[in-house]
Write an enzyme that holds these catalytic residues in place. Structure first.
Site, PDB file in Angstrom:
ATOM      1  N   SER A 383       0.805  -1.220   0.000  1.00  0.00           N
ATOM      2  CA  SER A 383       0.000   0.000   0.000  1.00  0.00           C
ATOM      3  C   SER A 383       0.839   1.272   0.000  1.00  0.00           C
ATOM      4  O   SER A 383       1.375   1.659  -1.023  1.00  0.00           O
ATOM      5  CB  SER A 383      -1.026  -0.031   1.137  1.00  0.00           C
ATOM      6  OG  SER A 383      -0.461   0.072   2.388  1.00  0.00           O
ATOM      7  N   ASP A 394       8.484   5.496 -11.443  1.00  0.00           N
ATOM      8  CA  ASP A 394       7.855   6.020 -12.658  1.00  0.00           C
ATOM      9  C   ASP A 394       8.388   7.395 -13.042  1.00  0.00           C
ATOM     10  O   ASP A 394       8.450   7.741 -14.230  1.00  0.00           O
ATOM     11  CB  ASP A 394       6.339   6.105 -12.467  1.00  0.00           C
ATOM     12  CG  ASP A 394       5.649   4.765 -12.662  1.00  0.00           C
ATOM     13  OD1 ASP A 394       6.346   3.753 -12.834  1.00  0.00           O
ATOM     14  OD2 ASP A 394       4.400   4.730 -12.629  1.00  0.00           O
ATOM     15  N   LYS A 408      -1.022  -4.414  -2.977  1.00  0.00           N
ATOM     16  CA  LYS A 408      -2.212  -3.940  -2.265  1.00  0.00           C
ATOM     17  C   LYS A 408      -2.474  -2.502  -2.725  1.00  0.00           C
ATOM     18  O   LYS A 408      -1.951  -1.556  -2.165  1.00  0.00           O
ATOM     19  CB  LYS A 408      -1.981  -4.031  -0.762  1.00  0.00           C
ATOM     20  CG  LYS A 408      -3.255  -3.929   0.068  1.00  0.00           C
ATOM     21  CD  LYS A 408      -3.584  -2.504   0.368  1.00  0.00           C
ATOM     22  CE  LYS A 408      -4.845  -2.406   1.189  1.00  0.00           C
ATOM     23  NZ  LYS A 408      -5.197  -1.013   1.485  1.00  0.00           N
TER      24      LYS A 408
END
Length: 534
Positions: A383, A394, A408
């Site tokens: 998470s 990214d 998650k």
């Protein structure tokens, strides 16, 4: 489905749900509602609930679930499943619907019939739940013996068990503990371990009452107040150390080198657990993050400033160790990522409720001004930890090393109920800057260490030689269909998720930071050049 099968199914789903909760802490956004005192059962009347209070509790639960859950769900369906949850207390009870009639049976004997409310009327379904519970209490000894909390738990677990493993109900006591984990608690600021019958202090948090009063690591706790701790469970000792902020507790310890016991009278203060640990080796700064509570980003910023002051221009790079990190608070993960980004998207969330649709952008500055950054993840990084890893990867800011992360990728909102309990409800999905949904997929590392026990040079060489394969895999990863579970499972198998506690990830990170050319080549493997900015 038979009564026994239904009860068994609910119990099995609850066990699976609890396992998932232990593996990955829910990523939370907190909402508060009104609080009311704990219900008192008028047992002598045969009533199971105090009608008005229970109706308010169920109304709050039903309306919140139907409005906020990530997928469209019928309020009538969840209410019916909730009432069927009573069978976990007495397996002989069955609640069924025949056209517009709700029927309660006890061991196949009809106990009562009620008209079904309109499908979207939360208050009427809540009132019916109370009526069904009351009628069941007349017929069932087990229900009459059950506490209010057992009944609430049965109903809410019944309605939530068919949703997803992260949506769950917490009773009054569990909810209180959950809030303490998220927000802190009144305590003295120590950690201890029970070993060979002794409670030994293993850590004293800086700037806490324990530290200022002179408690030391290695002290053995013998008494809390006048009560000896011998024979107590660790949870019981922890509960006695906690209390209202400003209240006082007396702690007696034995200390090596002291002839007799030492007694400390300590005033409890607001304690928020330490989640960031700083270390340094050969000019490389290591920041281990164990979770994301309300102080995590502030603590990390403070430790970064400390490292810069300590090392200055000698800082070669940073390693952010998120291995085993189960996650925590959404906004803390965003603030942590923001510490290393000057601008651009960090994460976005997408759900059904208007408030669940959010875009989070970096505001800068990068506190380490572009110094080489490596993020370590493993199969238990979940998470909030995945938000940080995905954003930095990214955006081309960090090299990720390790295994596929947990996957998650949903956000839970916490709904406070009038009885003091709370519902943790899944209400949105996490979308990374390059456009892929984290849930069921996780973050793919640039250098995979699954199954590796050593050989950092070989791991780096292998990753760089397989550049084309990695690029193809990353492209497929970022285009993976959220509904295609088999595709996502297959992608994860390319670098299987594992719990990693070995030093090989640290050695790989150190080697990359020590060689800027290698670092840049590794960084280019997964940077989202054609990121899907939405």
């Amino acid at each position: 489905m038979t009564n026994a099968a239904k009860s068994s199914t609910i119990a099995t789903m609850i066990r699976h749900r609890d396992l998932a909760i232990r593996l990955a802490a829910a990523l939370l956004v907190c909402l508060s509602g009104a609080c009311a005192p704990r219900l008192t059962l008028p047992k002598e009347t045969g009533a199971v609930f105090s009608t008005d209070s229970a109706t308010e509790v169920f109304t709050a639960g039903y309306s919140s679930i139907s409005e906020k859950y990530i997928d469209t769900i019928s309020l009538a369906v969840i209410a019916l499943e909730g009432m069927r949850g009573l069978s976990t207390i007495d397996p002989g009870l069955t609640v069924s619907r025949r056209q517009n009639t709700i029927i309660l049976t006890d061991n196949d004997r009809v106990v009562a019939r009620f008209p079904a409310p309109r499908d979207n009327d939360a208050r009427k379904w809540a009132a019916l739940t109370v009526e069904i519970s009351t009628a069941a209490g007349v017929a069932s000894k087990q229900l009459r013996a059950a506490s209010n909390e057992m009944l609430y738990e049965a109903v809410f677990d019944g309605m939530l068990s068919n949703l997803d493993v992260f949506s769950r109900y917490a009773g009054v006591e569990e909810a209180r503990k959950n809030r303490a984990k998220r927000q802190g608690f009144g305590g003295v600021g120590i950690r201890f371990k029970l070993k060979r019958g002794q409670f030994r202090v293993t850590f004293v948090m800086p700037n806490t009452p324990a530290a200022s009063n002179g408690i030391k690591k290695g002290d053995i706790i013998t008494h809390i107040g006048q009560v000896p701790v011998k024979g107590l469970r660790a949870s019981e000792v922890g509960a006695q150390l906690r209390g209202p902020i400003g209240s006082r507790v007396t702690l007696t310890v034995r200390r090596l080198g002291q002839a007799g016991p030492l007694t400390f009278e300590i005033e409890r203060a607001h304690i928020v657990g330490v989640t960031v640990v700083l270390s340094e080796r050969n000019g490389i700064v290591f920041l281990r993050v164990t979770g994301f509570n309300k102080n995590t980003a502030l603590s990390m910023a403070s430790k970064l400033k400390k490292a810069k002051k300590m090392l200055g221009a000698k800082i070669k790079g940073l390693v952010l160790d998120l291995r085993g990190n189960p996650g925590g608070l959404l906004k803390q993960s965003i603030r942590v990522a923001d510490l290393f980004l000057a601008q651009g998207q960090i994460i976005r969330t997408r759900g059904r409720h208007p408030d669940s649709i959010q875009h989070y952008e970096a505001s800068g500055p990068d506190l380490v001004t572009g110094a080489p950054l490596v993020v370590l993840v493993d199969g238990k990084s979940a998470s909030a930890a995945e938000i940080v890893a995905a954003a930095l990867q990214d955006r081309g800011r960090a090299v990720v090393i390790g295994t596929s992360s947990f996957g998650k990728g949903t956000v839970q909102t916490v709904i406070r109920l009038p009885n003091g309990g709370e519902i943790t409800l899944t209400w949105s999905r996490l979308i990374t800057p390059s456009g892929y949904a984290l849930h069921g997929l996780g973050v793919m590392p640039a250098v995979c260490t699954s199954g590796a026990n050593g050989g950092e040079r070989e791991l780096i060489d292998e990753a760089l030689k397989a550049r084309m394969k990695t690029s193809t895999l990353i492209e497929a990863w970022r285009k993976a269909d959220i509904e295609n579970k088999s595709q996502r499972k297959g992608l994860r198998a390319s670098c299987p998720a594992e719990r990693r506690k070995r030093s090989v990830e640290v050695e790989v990170a150190s080697r990359l930071i020590g060689n800027r050319s290698l670092y840049n080549r590794a960084l280019s493997l997964t940077s989202a050049v054609d990121a899907a900015w939405h």
